[in-house]
Write a protein that holds these residues in place. Structure first.
Motif, PDB file in Angstrom:
ATOM      1  N   SER A 162     -44.737  76.172 -65.591  1.00 40.18           N
ATOM      2  CA  SER A 162     -43.665  75.385 -64.995  1.00 40.18           C
ATOM      3  C   SER A 162     -43.237  76.116 -63.735  1.00 40.18           C
ATOM      4  O   SER A 162     -42.816  77.280 -63.805  1.00 40.18           O
ATOM      5  CB  SER A 162     -42.482  75.274 -65.956  1.00 40.18           C
ATOM      6  N   LEU A 163     -43.380  75.455 -62.580  1.00 41.61           N
ATOM      7  CA  LEU A 163     -43.013  76.072 -61.313  1.00 41.61           C
ATOM      8  C   LEU A 163     -41.879  75.287 -60.673  1.00 41.61           C
ATOM      9  O   LEU A 163     -42.005  74.097 -60.422  1.00 41.61           O
ATOM     10  CB  LEU A 163     -44.205  76.118 -60.345  1.00 41.61           C
ATOM     11  N   GLY A 164     -40.793  75.977 -60.414  1.00 44.79           N
ATOM     12  CA  GLY A 164     -39.676  75.384 -59.703  1.00 44.79           C
ATOM     13  C   GLY A 164     -39.529  76.020 -58.344  1.00 44.79           C
ATOM     14  O   GLY A 164     -39.749  77.222 -58.185  1.00 44.79           O
ATOM     15  N   VAL A 165     -39.182  75.208 -57.350  1.00 37.68           N
ATOM     16  CA  VAL A 165     -38.930  75.707 -55.996  1.00 37.68           C
ATOM     17  C   VAL A 165     -37.476  75.383 -55.659  1.00 37.68           C
ATOM     18  O   VAL A 165     -37.042  74.243 -55.800  1.00 37.68           O
ATOM     19  CB  VAL A 165     -39.883  75.061 -54.967  1.00 37.68           C
ATOM     20  N   ALA A 224     -33.468  74.085 -58.899  1.00 40.19           N
ATOM     21  CA  ALA A 224     -34.834  73.998 -58.383  1.00 40.19           C
ATOM     22  C   ALA A 224     -35.375  72.582 -58.522  1.00 40.19           C
ATOM     23  O   ALA A 224     -34.850  71.775 -59.289  1.00 40.19           O
ATOM     24  CB  ALA A 224     -35.736  74.972 -59.152  1.00 40.19           C
ATOM     25  N   VAL A 225     -36.428  72.294 -57.749  1.00 39.46           N
ATOM     26  CA  VAL A 225     -37.158  71.030 -57.892  1.00 39.46           C
ATOM     27  C   VAL A 225     -38.521  71.361 -58.491  1.00 39.46           C
ATOM     28  O   VAL A 225     -39.035  72.471 -58.355  1.00 39.46           O
ATOM     29  CB  VAL A 225     -37.307  70.285 -56.551  1.00 39.46           C
ATOM     30  N   TYR A 226     -39.110  70.375 -59.151  1.00 43.34           N
ATOM     31  CA  TYR A 226     -40.352  70.580 -59.889  1.00 43.34           C
ATOM     32  C   TYR A 226     -41.333  69.462 -59.567  1.00 43.34           C
ATOM     33  O   TYR A 226     -40.983  68.485 -58.911  1.00 43.34           O
ATOM     34  CB  TYR A 226     -40.059  70.594 -61.400  1.00 43.34           C
ATOM     35  N   GLY A 227     -42.560  69.601 -60.049  1.00 43.09           N
ATOM     36  CA  GLY A 227     -43.559  68.547 -59.929  1.00 43.09           C
ATOM     37  C   GLY A 227     -43.860  68.177 -58.491  1.00 43.09           C
ATOM     38  O   GLY A 227     -44.078  69.041 -57.636  1.00 43.09           O
ATOM     39  N   ALA A 228     -43.845  66.861 -58.238  1.00 43.55           N
ATOM     40  CA  ALA A 228     -44.208  66.350 -56.917  1.00 43.55           C
ATOM     41  C   ALA A 228     -43.288  66.893 -55.821  1.00 43.55           C
ATOM     42  O   ALA A 228     -43.746  67.182 -54.710  1.00 43.55           O
ATOM     43  CB  ALA A 228     -44.182  64.824 -56.921  1.00 43.55           C
ATOM     44  N   GLN A 229     -41.997  67.052 -56.131  1.00 45.82           N
ATOM     45  CA  GLN A 229     -41.074  67.585 -55.116  1.00 45.82           C
ATOM     46  C   GLN A 229     -41.415  69.035 -54.765  1.00 45.82           C
ATOM     47  O   GLN A 229     -41.394  69.421 -53.598  1.00 45.82           O
ATOM     48  CB  GLN A 229     -39.627  67.499 -55.607  1.00 45.82           C
ATOM     49  N   ALA A 230     -41.749  69.838 -55.763  1.00 49.66           N
ATOM     50  CA  ALA A 230     -42.126  71.234 -55.508  1.00 49.66           C
ATOM     51  C   ALA A 230     -43.431  71.280 -54.723  1.00 49.66           C
ATOM     52  O   ALA A 230     -43.544  72.044 -53.757  1.00 49.66           O
ATOM     53  CB  ALA A 230     -42.254  72.000 -56.824  1.00 49.66           C
ATOM     54  N   ARG A 231     -44.425  70.468 -55.125  1.00 50.65           N
ATOM     55  CA  ARG A 231     -45.702  70.435 -54.399  1.00 50.65           C
ATOM     56  C   ARG A 231     -45.498  70.026 -52.957  1.00 50.65           C
ATOM     57  O   ARG A 231     -46.147  70.539 -52.042  1.00 50.65           O
ATOM     58  CB  ARG A 231     -46.690  69.500 -55.092  1.00 50.65           C
ATOM     59  N   SER A 232     -44.587  69.104 -52.715  1.00 56.14           N
ATOM     60  CA  SER A 232     -44.301  68.656 -51.355  1.00 56.14           C
ATOM     61  C   SER A 232     -43.754  69.799 -50.495  1.00 56.14           C
ATOM     62  O   SER A 232     -44.139  69.950 -49.328  1.00 56.14           O
ATOM     63  CB  SER A 232     -43.304  67.496 -51.393  1.00 56.14           C
ATOM     64  N   LEU A 233     -42.879  70.617 -51.055  1.00 55.91           N
ATOM     65  CA  LEU A 233     -42.347  71.760 -50.307  1.00 55.91           C
ATOM     66  C   LEU A 233     -43.434  72.795 -50.035  1.00 55.91           C
ATOM     67  O   LEU A 233     -43.491  73.381 -48.949  1.00 55.91           O
ATOM     68  CB  LEU A 233     -41.184  72.396 -51.079  1.00 55.91           C
ATOM     69  N   ILE A 234     -44.311  73.015 -51.010  1.00 54.41           N
ATOM     70  CA  ILE A 234     -45.406  73.973 -50.817  1.00 54.41           C
ATOM     71  C   ILE A 234     -46.384  73.442 -49.765  1.00 54.41           C
ATOM     72  O   ILE A 234     -46.820  74.182 -48.873  1.00 54.41           O
ATOM     73  CB  ILE A 234     -46.122  74.260 -52.149  1.00 54.41           C
ATOM     74  N   THR A 235     -46.697  72.166 -49.840  1.00 54.60           N
ATOM     75  CA  THR A 235     -47.606  71.548 -48.864  1.00 54.60           C
ATOM     76  C   THR A 235     -47.017  71.608 -47.457  1.00 54.60           C
ATOM     77  O   THR A 235     -47.728  71.876 -46.488  1.00 54.60           O
ATOM     78  CB  THR A 235     -47.911  70.104 -49.267  1.00 54.60           C
ATOM     79  N   ALA A 236     -45.711  71.397 -47.339  1.00 55.74           N
ATOM     80  CA  ALA A 236     -45.053  71.479 -46.026  1.00 55.74           C
ATOM     81  C   ALA A 236     -45.154  72.902 -45.471  1.00 55.74           C
ATOM     82  O   ALA A 236     -45.373  73.085 -44.260  1.00 55.74           O
ATOM     83  CB  ALA A 236     -43.606  71.045 -46.131  1.00 55.74           C
ATOM     84  N   ALA A 237     -45.048  73.898 -46.339  1.00 55.05           N
ATOM     85  CA  ALA A 237     -45.189  75.278 -45.885  1.00 55.05           C
ATOM     86  C   ALA A 237     -46.624  75.552 -45.425  1.00 55.05           C
ATOM     87  O   ALA A 237     -46.836  76.200 -44.400  1.00 55.05           O
ATOM     88  CB  ALA A 237     -44.805  76.248 -47.009  1.00 55.05           C
ATOM     89  N   ILE A 238     -47.611  75.012 -46.151  1.00 57.28           N
ATOM     90  CA  ILE A 238     -49.002  75.159 -45.737  1.00 57.28           C
ATOM     91  C   ILE A 238     -49.213  74.511 -44.371  1.00 57.28           C
ATOM     92  O   ILE A 238     -49.820  75.106 -43.474  1.00 57.28           O
ATOM     93  CB  ILE A 238     -49.965  74.531 -46.783  1.00 57.28           C
ATOM     94  N   ASP A 239     -48.694  73.305 -44.203  1.00 59.12           N
ATOM     95  CA  ASP A 239     -48.833  72.599 -42.928  1.00 59.12           C
ATOM     96  C   ASP A 239     -48.202  73.365 -41.775  1.00 59.12           C
ATOM     97  O   ASP A 239     -48.701  73.352 -40.658  1.00 59.12           O
ATOM     98  CB  ASP A 239     -48.221  71.197 -43.026  1.00 59.12           C
ATOM     99  N   ALA A 240     -47.107  74.065 -42.064  1.00 65.87           N
ATOM    100  CA  ALA A 240     -46.423  74.832 -41.019  1.00 65.87           C
ATOM    101  C   ALA A 240     -47.263  76.000 -40.519  1.00 65.87           C
ATOM    102  O   ALA A 240     -47.094  76.452 -39.391  1.00 65.87           O
ATOM    103  CB  ALA A 240     -45.078  75.339 -41.528  1.00 65.87           C
ATOM    104  N   PHE A 241     -48.205  76.465 -41.351  1.00 66.85           N
ATOM    105  CA  PHE A 241     -49.087  77.543 -40.923  1.00 66.85           C
ATOM    106  C   PHE A 241     -50.239  77.041 -40.058  1.00 66.85           C
ATOM    107  O   PHE A 241     -51.003  77.835 -39.523  1.00 66.85           O
ATOM    108  CB  PHE A 241     -49.628  78.318 -42.133  1.00 66.85           C
TER     109      PHE A 241
END
Length: 144
Positions: A68-71, A126-143
């Motif tokens: 379980s991953l929360g951001v 924290a947010v989980y699931g699709a919301q957490a993945r969205s934040l991680i994906t946005a960080a990847i895109d920022a790189f």
């Protein structure tokens, strides 16, 4: 970081050990609940490729049934007294705390209860699931 702490530069060995430790994610009947602040996702350690790879791996691990991953999103309101140190809880038996100059092992039930309470409160914002993945994906895109 090795030069800051006057320790050997053994990054390759350290990465190998950490990757080997991850096998526990795929074996046994373990459950892992993890929280990360969004700003951590955007903190550059290494280069853009390294960060994108690490964050992609985080998305992959977060999809495991045992994880379980929360951001905690940037700008999320919180009260005073939140921890600034990183900590790892092992059920109700032990908490490991990482400090700049030391690694603490907490085993007193009353102190463990304090970390349990803080973890529960942070989990709630924290947010989980699709919301957490969205934040991680946005960080990847920022790189880039």
């Amino acid at each position: 970081m090795a030069h800051l702490r006057d320790v050997p530069d053994d990054i390759d060995e350290a990465v190998a050990v950490r990757m080997d430790r991850q096998r526990i994610l795929h074996s046994g009947d373990h459950r892992f609940a993890m929280l990360v602040e969004e700003w951590v996702l955007r903190t550059v350690i290494g280069d853009s490729d390294t960060m994108a790879g690490a964050l992609g791996h985080l998305i992959s691990v977060a999809s495991l049934p045992s994880v379980s991953l929360g951001v905690i999103p940037l700008g999320t309101p919180r009260g005073a007294g939140w921890p600034v140190e990183s900590f790892t809880m092992y059920d109700d038996a032990q908490v490991n705390v990482e400090l700049v100059s030391a690694h603490l092992t907490v085993t007193q039930p009353g102190e463990i209860a304090e970390y349990t309470k803080v973890f529960a409160e942070l989990s709630g914002i924290a947010v989980y699931g699709a919301q957490a993945r969205s934040l991680i994906t946005a960080a990847i895109d920022a790189f880039g």
